[in-house]
Scaffold this motif. Structure first.
Motif, PDB file in Angstrom:
ATOM      1  N   THR A   1       0.811  -1.222   0.000  1.00 30.12           N
ATOM      2  CA  THR A   1       0.000   0.000   0.000  1.00 30.12           C
ATOM      3  C   THR A   1       0.844   1.272   0.000  1.00 30.12           C
ATOM      4  O   THR A   1       0.330   2.364   0.281  1.00 30.12           O
ATOM      5  CB  THR A   1      -0.950   0.030   1.211  1.00 30.12           C
TER       6      THR A   1
ATOM      7  N   ASN B   1      -1.741   5.629   5.946  1.00 33.89           N
ATOM      8  CA  ASN B   1      -2.972   4.965   5.510  1.00 33.89           C
ATOM      9  C   ASN B   1      -3.329   3.750   6.370  1.00 33.89           C
ATOM     10  O   ASN B   1      -4.157   2.926   5.966  1.00 33.89           O
ATOM     11  CB  ASN B   1      -2.888   4.572   4.029  1.00 33.89           C
TER      12      ASN B   1
ATOM     13  N   ARG C   1       1.952  -3.401  -5.535  1.00 32.41           N
ATOM     14  CA  ARG C   1       0.813  -2.537  -5.233  1.00 32.41           C
ATOM     15  C   ARG C   1       0.288  -1.915  -6.516  1.00 32.41           C
ATOM     16  O   ARG C   1       1.008  -1.738  -7.493  1.00 32.41           O
ATOM     17  CB  ARG C   1       1.181  -1.472  -4.218  1.00 32.41           C
TER      18      ARG C   1
ATOM     19  N   LEU D   1      -0.321   4.804  -1.535  1.00 34.47           N
ATOM     20  CA  LEU D   1      -1.765   4.793  -1.749  1.00 34.47           C
ATOM     21  C   LEU D   1      -2.428   5.783  -0.794  1.00 34.47           C
ATOM     22  O   LEU D   1      -2.257   5.696   0.426  1.00 34.47           O
ATOM     23  CB  LEU D   1      -2.356   3.394  -1.522  1.00 34.47           C
TER      24      LEU D   1
ATOM     25  N   VAL E   1      -6.313   1.072   5.780  1.00 34.20           N
ATOM     26  CA  VAL E   1      -6.026  -0.352   5.584  1.00 34.20           C
ATOM     27  C   VAL E   1      -6.900  -1.186   6.523  1.00 34.20           C
ATOM     28  O   VAL E   1      -7.508  -2.187   6.118  1.00 34.20           O
ATOM     29  CB  VAL E   1      -4.530  -0.645   5.807  1.00 34.20           C
TER      30      VAL E   1
ATOM     31  N   VAL F   1      -7.448  -2.546  -0.610  1.00 33.52           N
ATOM     32  CA  VAL F   1      -7.261  -3.637   0.362  1.00 33.52           C
ATOM     33  C   VAL F   1      -8.491  -4.549   0.345  1.00 33.52           C
ATOM     34  O   VAL F   1      -8.366  -5.783   0.311  1.00 33.52           O
ATOM     35  CB  VAL F   1      -6.981  -3.076   1.767  1.00 33.52           C
TER      36      VAL F   1
ATOM     37  N   THR G   1       1.598  -2.405   5.100  1.00 31.80           N
ATOM     38  CA  THR G   1       1.473  -0.950   5.212  1.00 31.80           C
ATOM     39  C   THR G   1       2.613  -0.438   6.090  1.00 31.80           C
ATOM     40  O   THR G   1       3.544  -1.167   6.416  1.00 31.80           O
ATOM     41  CB  THR G   1       0.082  -0.542   5.758  1.00 31.80           C
TER      42      THR G   1
ATOM     43  N   TYR H   1       3.219   5.720   5.655  1.00 29.06           N
ATOM     44  CA  TYR H   1       2.328   5.772   4.495  1.00 29.06           C
ATOM     45  C   TYR H   1       1.066   6.582   4.795  1.00 29.06           C
ATOM     46  O   TYR H   1       0.340   6.938   3.869  1.00 29.06           O
ATOM     47  CB  TYR H   1       1.901   4.374   4.053  1.00 29.06           C
TER      48      TYR H   1
ATOM     49  N   ASP I   1      -7.906   5.175  -1.663  1.00 29.54           N
ATOM     50  CA  ASP I   1      -7.450   4.089  -2.533  1.00 29.54           C
ATOM     51  C   ASP I   1      -6.994   2.890  -1.716  1.00 29.54           C
ATOM     52  O   ASP I   1      -7.225   1.735  -2.113  1.00 29.54           O
ATOM     53  CB  ASP I   1      -6.311   4.571  -3.426  1.00 29.54           C
ATOM     54  N   ALA I   2      -6.333   3.146  -0.585  1.00 26.15           N
ATOM     55  CA  ALA I   2      -5.881   2.045   0.256  1.00 26.15           C
ATOM     56  C   ALA I   2      -7.071   1.234   0.763  1.00 26.15           C
ATOM     57  O   ALA I   2      -7.066  -0.005   0.708  1.00 26.15           O
ATOM     58  CB  ALA I   2      -5.052   2.573   1.424  1.00 26.15           C
ATOM     59  N   ARG I   3      -8.078   1.914   1.250  1.00 30.64           N
ATOM     60  CA  ARG I   3      -9.261   1.202   1.760  1.00 30.64           C
ATOM     61  C   ARG I   3      -9.921   0.386   0.649  1.00 30.64           C
ATOM     62  O   ARG I   3     -10.230  -0.800   0.828  1.00 30.64           O
ATOM     63  CB  ARG I   3     -10.261   2.205   2.347  1.00 30.64           C
TER      64      ARG I   3
END
Length: 277
Positions: free
Chosen positions: A21, A52, A228, A24, A56, A33, A46, A50, A28-30
């Motif tokens: 990730t 995020n 990723r 991200l 995540v 994932v 992660t 990051y 976008d990460a959510r």
């Protein structure tokens, strides 16, 4: 976990193909994932830096996949290596994720605090239940050995840049010697493998893409890979590597692509030196 290749390190089973990730944004990460877990990935990577981790964790919950079926890794940032700061960040990461990570890594080696002091704090984080296991990231072989010598717990992995344009012979041998593993970030050389004629020829022979061949090359070395992407179709493509195998000759052809200037992300402190190969 889904029926896919795994590696066992110190009694812990880790899926060899994960979803990374880095870079991200939270939305976008959510989204990715949750998408990756629906595709079949069972390994998510992660880091605190990051920004995020919370996303995540949300993506994992959105997926509906039981937590005990997922291997989850995060990392301690270099500004937090002093004991109290490290423990505080480990607590923060677990809180943001909403889960205790399976693996907590030191993100880059630092001279101060010393490696033994930082490793002691990392062990303490594990002893406090803030992670199931510990590891390092971007450690050359000498520092990798130093970290394991200072640790009462097994260093489960060393997460480093690795792809066809880097050799990593020394680091891979060191991981084997220490009973550890290598995790490859930027496993697709940030897209450079897409136009490689050697990899392209091998891919055509198997009816696969260059990315799939490259990931298969890593997996067949028992190297963990964490590509990723923000595209669901690319995540699905990257996961579709379980129905073919590279021959020994094809593996060597890809190994032969390594070159002295193949490193793409050289952010290591000048206090440390990468291994020659």
């Amino acid at each position: 976990m889904t029926d896919q290749a795994t590696i066992t390190v110190d009694g812990l089973t880790i899926p060899l193909l994960g979803f990374g990730t880095w870079q991200l944004e939270p939305a976008d990460a959510r989204r990715m994932v949750a998408e990756a877990l629906s595709i079949g990935y069972r390994h998510i990577d992660t880091a605190w830096i990051y920004k995020n981790e919370a996303a995540v964790g949300d993506g994992i919950r959105d997926s509906g996949v039981p937590r005990d079926q997922i291997w989850l890794t995060t990392k301690i940032w270099v500004a937090h290596f002093q004991r109290d700061h490290l423990l505080a960040q480990a607590e923060e990461s677990a809180e943001c994720l909403g889960f205790t990570p399976d693996l907590l890594l030191l993100h880059w080696p630092k001279v101060k605090p010393s490696i033994p002091d930082t490793i002691a704090a990392l062990n303490e984080a594990m002893e406090r239940g803030l992670t199931r296991s510990i590891g390092v990231s971007n450690y050359p072989a000498a520092q990798f050995r130093q970290a394991q010598a200072a640790s009462s717990a097994r260093i489960i992995t060393n997460q480093v840049e690795y792809h066809p344009y880097l050799s990593l012979k020394t680091l891979r041998a060191t991981a084997a010697e220490l009973g550890s593993s290598i995790t490859a970030w930027s496993p697709l050389a940030q897209g450079q493998i897409a136009d490689d004629p050697v990899i392209g020829e091998i891919a055509a022979a198997h009816g696969k893409t260059p990315g799939q061949v490259t990931l298969r090359w890593l997996i067949q070395q028992n190297v963990i890979a964490i590509p990723r992407t923000v595209k669901p179709e690319r995540a699905a493509e990257n996961f579709d590597i379980w129905d073919f195998e590279l021959s020994a000759e094809e593996m060597e052809r890809v190994h032969a692509l390594a070159r002295p200037n193949g490193r793409l992300g050289d952010w290591i402190d000048r206090d440390f030196v990468w291994d020659a190969d």
